[in-house]
Write a protein that holds these residues in place. Structure first.
Motif, PDB file in Angstrom:
ATOM      1  N   ARG A 314       0.828  -1.209   0.000  1.00 39.08           N
ATOM      2  CA  ARG A 314       0.000   0.000   0.000  1.00 39.08           C
ATOM      3  C   ARG A 314       0.861   1.257   0.000  1.00 39.08           C
ATOM      4  NH1 ARG A 314      -4.682  -0.322   4.367  1.00 39.08           N
ATOM      5  NH2 ARG A 314      -5.143   1.675   3.340  1.00 39.08           N
ATOM      6  N   LEU A 315       1.995   1.206   0.695  1.00 40.57           N
ATOM      7  CA  LEU A 315       2.902   2.355   0.663  1.00 40.57           C
ATOM      8  C   LEU A 315       3.451   2.553  -0.748  1.00 40.57           C
ATOM      9  CD1 LEU A 315       4.866   1.748   4.001  1.00 40.57           C
ATOM     10  CD2 LEU A 315       3.159   3.525   3.567  1.00 40.57           C
ATOM     11  N   GLU A 316       3.791   1.458  -1.396  1.00 38.61           N
ATOM     12  CA  GLU A 316       4.285   1.542  -2.770  1.00 38.61           C
ATOM     13  C   GLU A 316       3.205   2.099  -3.694  1.00 38.61           C
ATOM     14  OE1 GLU A 316       6.752  -1.435  -5.605  1.00 38.61           O
ATOM     15  OE2 GLU A 316       4.727  -2.122  -5.119  1.00 38.61           O
ATOM     16  N   ALA A 317       1.968   1.663  -3.482  1.00 34.34           N
ATOM     17  CA  ALA A 317       0.873   2.098  -4.353  1.00 34.34           C
ATOM     18  C   ALA A 317       0.599   3.596  -4.234  1.00 34.34           C
ATOM     19  CB  ALA A 317      -0.392   1.305  -4.032  1.00 34.34           C
ATOM     20  N   ASN A 318       0.933   4.170  -3.083  1.00 38.27           N
ATOM     21  CA  ASN A 318       0.697   5.607  -2.877  1.00 38.27           C
ATOM     22  C   ASN A 318       1.897   6.394  -3.411  1.00 38.27           C
ATOM     23  OD1 ASN A 318      -0.246   8.087  -2.107  1.00 38.27           O
ATOM     24  ND2 ASN A 318      -0.316   7.636   0.090  1.00 38.27           N
ATOM     25  N   ALA A 319       2.071   6.344  -4.724  1.00 38.91           N
ATOM     26  CA  ALA A 319       3.236   6.970  -5.345  1.00 38.91           C
ATOM     27  C   ALA A 319       3.222   8.484  -5.205  1.00 38.91           C
ATOM     28  CB  ALA A 319       3.294   6.583  -6.832  1.00 38.91           C
ATOM     29  N   GLY A 320       2.029   9.072  -5.142  1.00 36.22           N
ATOM     30  CA  GLY A 320       1.939  10.527  -5.031  1.00 36.22           C
ATOM     31  C   GLY A 320       2.585  11.055  -3.765  1.00 36.22           C
ATOM     32  N   LEU A 321       2.312  10.404  -2.639  1.00 38.96           N
ATOM     33  CA  LEU A 321       2.906  10.860  -1.381  1.00 38.96           C
ATOM     34  C   LEU A 321       4.404  10.614  -1.375  1.00 38.96           C
ATOM     35  CD1 LEU A 321       2.508  12.069   1.418  1.00 38.96           C
ATOM     36  CD2 LEU A 321       2.179   9.738   2.291  1.00 38.96           C
ATOM     37  N   ARG A 322       4.819   9.470  -1.871  1.00 44.05           N
ATOM     38  CA  ARG A 322       6.257   9.169  -1.887  1.00 44.05           C
ATOM     39  C   ARG A 322       7.023  10.221  -2.683  1.00 44.05           C
ATOM     40  NH1 ARG A 322       7.671   5.043  -4.613  1.00 44.05           N
ATOM     41  NH2 ARG A 322       5.714   4.326  -5.555  1.00 44.05           N
ATOM     42  N   GLU A 323       6.504  10.575  -3.827  1.00 41.32           N
ATOM     43  CA  GLU A 323       7.168  11.579  -4.649  1.00 41.32           C
ATOM     44  C   GLU A 323       7.093  12.954  -4.010  1.00 41.32           C
ATOM     45  OE1 GLU A 323       9.173  13.147  -8.106  1.00 41.32           O
ATOM     46  OE2 GLU A 323       9.090  11.246  -7.011  1.00 41.32           O
ATOM     47  N   SER A 324       5.992  13.244  -3.355  1.00 37.04           N
ATOM     48  CA  SER A 324       5.838  14.531  -2.680  1.00 37.04           C
ATOM     49  C   SER A 324       6.867  14.685  -1.562  1.00 37.04           C
ATOM     50  CB  SER A 324       4.417  14.638  -2.118  1.00 37.04           C
ATOM     51  OG  SER A 324       4.222  15.861  -1.446  1.00 37.04           O
ATOM     52  N   VAL A 325       7.080  13.632  -0.792  1.00 36.49           N
ATOM     53  CA  VAL A 325       8.069  13.669   0.289  1.00 36.49           C
ATOM     54  C   VAL A 325       9.470  13.816  -0.282  1.00 36.49           C
ATOM     55  CG1 VAL A 325       9.131  12.329   2.144  1.00 36.49           C
ATOM     56  CG2 VAL A 325       6.635  12.384   1.921  1.00 36.49           C
ATOM     57  N   ARG A 326       9.770  13.069  -1.329  1.00 35.10           N
ATOM     58  CA  ARG A 326      11.112  13.136  -1.926  1.00 35.10           C
ATOM     59  C   ARG A 326      11.419  14.548  -2.426  1.00 35.10           C
ATOM     60  NH1 ARG A 326      13.740  13.171  -6.535  1.00 35.10           N
ATOM     61  NH2 ARG A 326      11.816  13.258  -7.764  1.00 35.10           N
ATOM     62  N   LEU A 327      10.476  15.169  -3.104  1.00 38.40           N
ATOM     63  CA  LEU A 327      10.698  16.513  -3.628  1.00 38.40           C
ATOM     64  C   LEU A 327      10.840  17.528  -2.503  1.00 38.40           C
ATOM     65  CD1 LEU A 327       8.192  16.531  -6.637  1.00 38.40           C
ATOM     66  CD2 LEU A 327      10.695  16.364  -6.727  1.00 38.40           C
ATOM     67  N   ARG A 347      15.167   3.540  -0.883  1.00 38.80           N
ATOM     68  CA  ARG A 347      14.691   3.261  -2.244  1.00 38.80           C
ATOM     69  C   ARG A 347      13.635   2.170  -2.270  1.00 38.80           C
ATOM     70  NH1 ARG A 347      20.703   3.948  -3.985  1.00 38.80           N
ATOM     71  NH2 ARG A 347      20.888   1.937  -2.958  1.00 38.80           N
ATOM     72  N   ARG A 348      13.879   1.085  -1.523  1.00 38.02           N
ATOM     73  CA  ARG A 348      12.930  -0.028  -1.572  1.00 38.02           C
ATOM     74  C   ARG A 348      13.102  -0.897  -0.328  1.00 38.02           C
ATOM     75  NH1 ARG A 348      16.780  -0.518  -5.222  1.00 38.02           N
ATOM     76  NH2 ARG A 348      15.421   0.454  -6.782  1.00 38.02           N
ATOM     77  N   ILE A 349      12.039  -1.655  -0.036  1.00 40.40           N
ATOM     78  CA  ILE A 349      12.042  -2.635   1.049  1.00 40.40           C
ATOM     79  C   ILE A 349      11.851  -4.016   0.430  1.00 40.40           C
ATOM     80  CG2 ILE A 349      10.797  -3.515   3.060  1.00 40.40           C
ATOM     81  CD1 ILE A 349      10.040  -0.656   3.751  1.00 40.40           C
ATOM     82  N   THR A 350      12.728  -4.956   0.795  1.00 38.11           N
ATOM     83  CA  THR A 350      12.584  -6.334   0.342  1.00 38.11           C
ATOM     84  C   THR A 350      12.192  -7.194   1.535  1.00 38.11           C
ATOM     85  OG1 THR A 350      14.215  -6.073  -1.426  1.00 38.11           O
ATOM     86  CG2 THR A 350      13.735  -8.322  -0.703  1.00 38.11           C
ATOM     87  N   TRP A 351      11.057  -7.862   1.400  1.00 41.27           N
ATOM     88  CA  TRP A 351      10.532  -8.705   2.491  1.00 41.27           C
ATOM     89  C   TRP A 351       9.829  -9.902   1.871  1.00 41.27           C
ATOM     90  CZ3 TRP A 351       5.395  -8.311   5.436  1.00 41.27           C
ATOM     91  CH2 TRP A 351       5.436  -9.105   6.595  1.00 41.27           C
ATOM     92  N   GLN A 352      10.156 -11.077   2.397  1.00 38.69           N
ATOM     93  CA  GLN A 352       9.555 -12.321   1.921  1.00 38.69           C
ATOM     94  C   GLN A 352       9.725 -12.462   0.399  1.00 38.69           C
ATOM     95  OE1 GLN A 352       5.520 -12.133   3.464  1.00 38.69           O
ATOM     96  NE2 GLN A 352       6.160 -12.851   5.487  1.00 38.69           N
ATOM     97  N   GLU A 353      10.952 -12.139  -0.032  1.00 35.07           N
ATOM     98  CA  GLU A 353      11.385 -12.323  -1.424  1.00 35.07           C
ATOM     99  C   GLU A 353      10.639 -11.421  -2.414  1.00 35.07           C
ATOM    100  OE1 GLU A 353      11.134 -16.449  -2.323  1.00 35.07           O
ATOM    101  OE2 GLU A 353      12.771 -17.004  -0.964  1.00 35.07           O
ATOM    102  N   ARG A 354      10.044 -10.353  -1.899  1.00 36.70           N
ATOM    103  CA  ARG A 354       9.419  -9.369  -2.785  1.00 36.70           C
ATOM    104  C   ARG A 354       9.945  -7.990  -2.431  1.00 36.70           C
ATOM    105  NH1 ARG A 354       3.148  -9.617  -3.903  1.00 36.70           N
ATOM    106  NH2 ARG A 354       3.932  -8.054  -5.371  1.00 36.70           N
ATOM    107  N   SER A 355      10.115  -7.152  -3.435  1.00 40.47           N
ATOM    108  CA  SER A 355      10.623  -5.796  -3.223  1.00 40.47           C
ATOM    109  C   SER A 355       9.532  -4.775  -3.532  1.00 40.47           C
ATOM    110  CB  SER A 355      11.843  -5.531  -4.109  1.00 40.47           C
ATOM    111  OG  SER A 355      12.927  -6.337  -3.707  1.00 40.47           O
ATOM    112  N   TYR A 356       9.527  -3.695  -2.731  1.00 38.45           N
ATOM    113  CA  TYR A 356       8.522  -2.654  -2.872  1.00 38.45           C
ATOM    114  C   TYR A 356       9.216  -1.297  -2.890  1.00 38.45           C
ATOM    115  CZ  TYR A 356       5.652  -6.537  -1.202  1.00 38.45           C
ATOM    116  OH  TYR A 356       5.061  -7.772  -1.043  1.00 38.45           O
ATOM    117  N   GLU A 357       8.841  -0.472  -3.833  1.00 40.82           N
ATOM    118  CA  GLU A 357       9.423   0.850  -3.956  1.00 40.82           C
ATOM    119  C   GLU A 357       8.962   1.743  -2.805  1.00 40.82           C
ATOM    120  OE1 GLU A 357      11.696   1.803  -6.310  1.00 40.82           O
ATOM    121  OE2 GLU A 357      11.647  -0.357  -6.761  1.00 40.82           O
TER     122      GLU A 357
END
Length: 468
Positions: A314-327, A347-357
């Motif tokens: 869900r954090l990855e899916a909320n790309a708008g907030l992530r980009e807003s914080v980065r800028l 940049r990303r979190i890897t958990w249970q063999e999956r990575s999330y931006e």
């Protein structure tokens, strides 16, 4: 005001060791006292913890406060306890680990130290699995180990059957002369699911009311509430010395606006930390990292800990907030991030063999592991320039994480040298980038009073366009 300094009924729930049932007993007891006896109860938790306090807060309707002998002075502990208990009928402190377990052979920072500081009687929760007469020397040893700690009663947990209970009671009566204030059968459902850092935070449970009703019902049937209340009320005067607990403040109407990530992914905040920011003049606005799609026009950002890995999709899916914080970070927004907040900024979190931006504001990746990487108190010395702490300062805090950073850009600076604990790599903690400080170290405002003033001052500078 229900109490004065000398009349605060109080008790500590302790145990011979961890995993004895302290938390479930405490939750059940508090629920029964609040909902069946209609009492106002102020909860406290010994030691650094966010998860147990979330449950104690939920069942009492009052913010649970942490008391910690490693992070706080005895005067601070006593002042905080008195200040937050004055308008309650009684106060209950949930202990941690074994009663006398501390950071050294003297038991510094133990639950027993809290009991001594507060002159509070202890009710001992004993896991009686595969035990009968041996309960007596066990309890007798705890009763006599420290004459300044009063073991006032015992709750027997995981009792197999009527014969088992009878033998336990007879042994305690004959050899210890201590009251049994509860008997919890082995098959009684008084459990709450675990996660890798402990109990699941109360805010994540959708079936809470049913679980709490069951705990309350079990507590009413299994605990001697009248006996427990008698123990809590039979206490000596408690005098406050030197300093008072922090008075919550609402901040100035015109003060800098500090955003706080507060949602199911980021829920690890001590109430004193948020109050300290307000007392220092800040206005707080809460941000849901799972659903708010952009950062509001804030003057600083505080991202606490939590379980970002659990909510990573869900954090990855909320790309708008992530980009807003980065800028915003690139433009110099002051950001103070702890543990989960640190992970989010990478940049990303890897958990249970999956990575999330994630946010991508800081150049590193996060790898989740099964075994803890850092778990316990952390002491750091400030050794590099950073937005919030002066060089040379010693900061006491704590860390709880199963993650580690990988692929860290060598150009990043570290604000902290680790004197105790693990931090990021066993030697350093506190990554610095522009006006960002991100660390695994969690601090408590009562042990680091300059922190909030520094954050608010930095927010004020940013607000008025002053270079960091």
């Amino acid at each position: 005001m229900l109490n004065n300094n000398s009349t605060i009924p109080r008790l500590v729930i302790g145990a011979p060791r961890g995993r004895s049932g302290k938390t479930t007993v405490t939750i059940g007891l508090l629920t029964a006292l609040v909902h069946h006896r209609q009492l106002t109860v102020q909860p406290f938790k010994k030691g650094p913890d966010f998860i147990d306090p979330s449950w104690l807060t939920l069942v009492t309707g009052r913010p649970c406060r942490n008391l910690d002998g490693f992070l706080m002075s005895r005067e601070t502990i006593r002042a905080s306890f008195i200040h937050h208990s004055m308008d309650a009928h009684m106060a209950v402190v949930e202990g941690a680990m074994g009663l006398f377990d501390g950071v050294d052979i003297e038991g510094s920072g133990s639950t027993a130290e809290i009991a001594r500081t507060l002159k509070a009687p202890v009710i001992l929760v004993v896991d009686t699995t595969r035990m009968t007469r041996s309960v007596a020397p066990l309890v007798k040893g705890f009763m006599e180990f420290d004459p300044d700690v009063t073991i006032a009663g015992v709750i027997l947990n995981k009792v197999a059957r009527a014969r088992h209970e009878r033998m336990l009671r007879q042994a305690l009566e004959r050899y210890c002369g201590i009251p049994v204030l509860g008997v919890i059968p082995k098959d009684r459902n008084m459990t709450i699911p675990d996660r890798h850092l402990g109990l699941i935070p109360a805010g994540e449970r959708d079936d809470l009311q049913h679980a709490l009703r069951e705990l309350a019902r079990a507590a009413v049937e299994c605990l001697d509430l009248d006996g427990i209340l008698a123990v809590a009320r039979n206490v000596p005067p408690l005098e406050e010395r030197h300093e008072r607990g922090r008075m919550p403040a609402n901040g100035r109407d015109s003060g800098p606006l500090i955003g706080v990530f507060r949602d199911r992914a980021f829920s690890f905040y001590y109430p004193e930390n948020l109050e300290a920011l307000q007392e220092a003049g800040a206005r707080l606005i809460y941000i849901d990292a799972l659903s708010d799609n952009s950062l509001p026009p804030v003057d600083a950002l505080y991202i606490g800990g939590g379980f970002p890995e659990v909510f990573a999709p869900r954090l990855e899916a909320n790309a708008g907030l992530r980009e807003s914080v980065r800028l915003a970070i690139e433009k110099g927004l002051p950001v103070y991030a702890e543990c989960g907040g640190l992970m989010y900024l990478g940049r990303r979190i890897t958990w249970q063999e999956r990575s999330y931006e994630m946010c991508g504001a800081l150049p590193f990746d996060v790898l989740m592991e099964e075994r803890p990487r850092g778990h316990g108190y952390e002491v750091v010395q400030v050794v590099e320039e950073n937005p919030f702490f002066p060089c040379g300062m010693i900061i006491r805090g704590h860390e709880f994480h199963h993650s580690r950073l990988t692929n860290v850009d060598g150009g990043l600076g570290y604000a902290f040298r680790v004197m105790r604990g693990n931090g990021i790599d066993g030697q350093s903690d506190g990554l610095v980038y522009k006006n960002v400080l991100a660390a695994y170290n969690h601090i408590h405002a009562l042990s680091c009073p300059d922190w909030a003033r520094s954050v608010v001052a930095r927010a004020e500078k940013y607000r008025h366009g002053t270079p960091g």
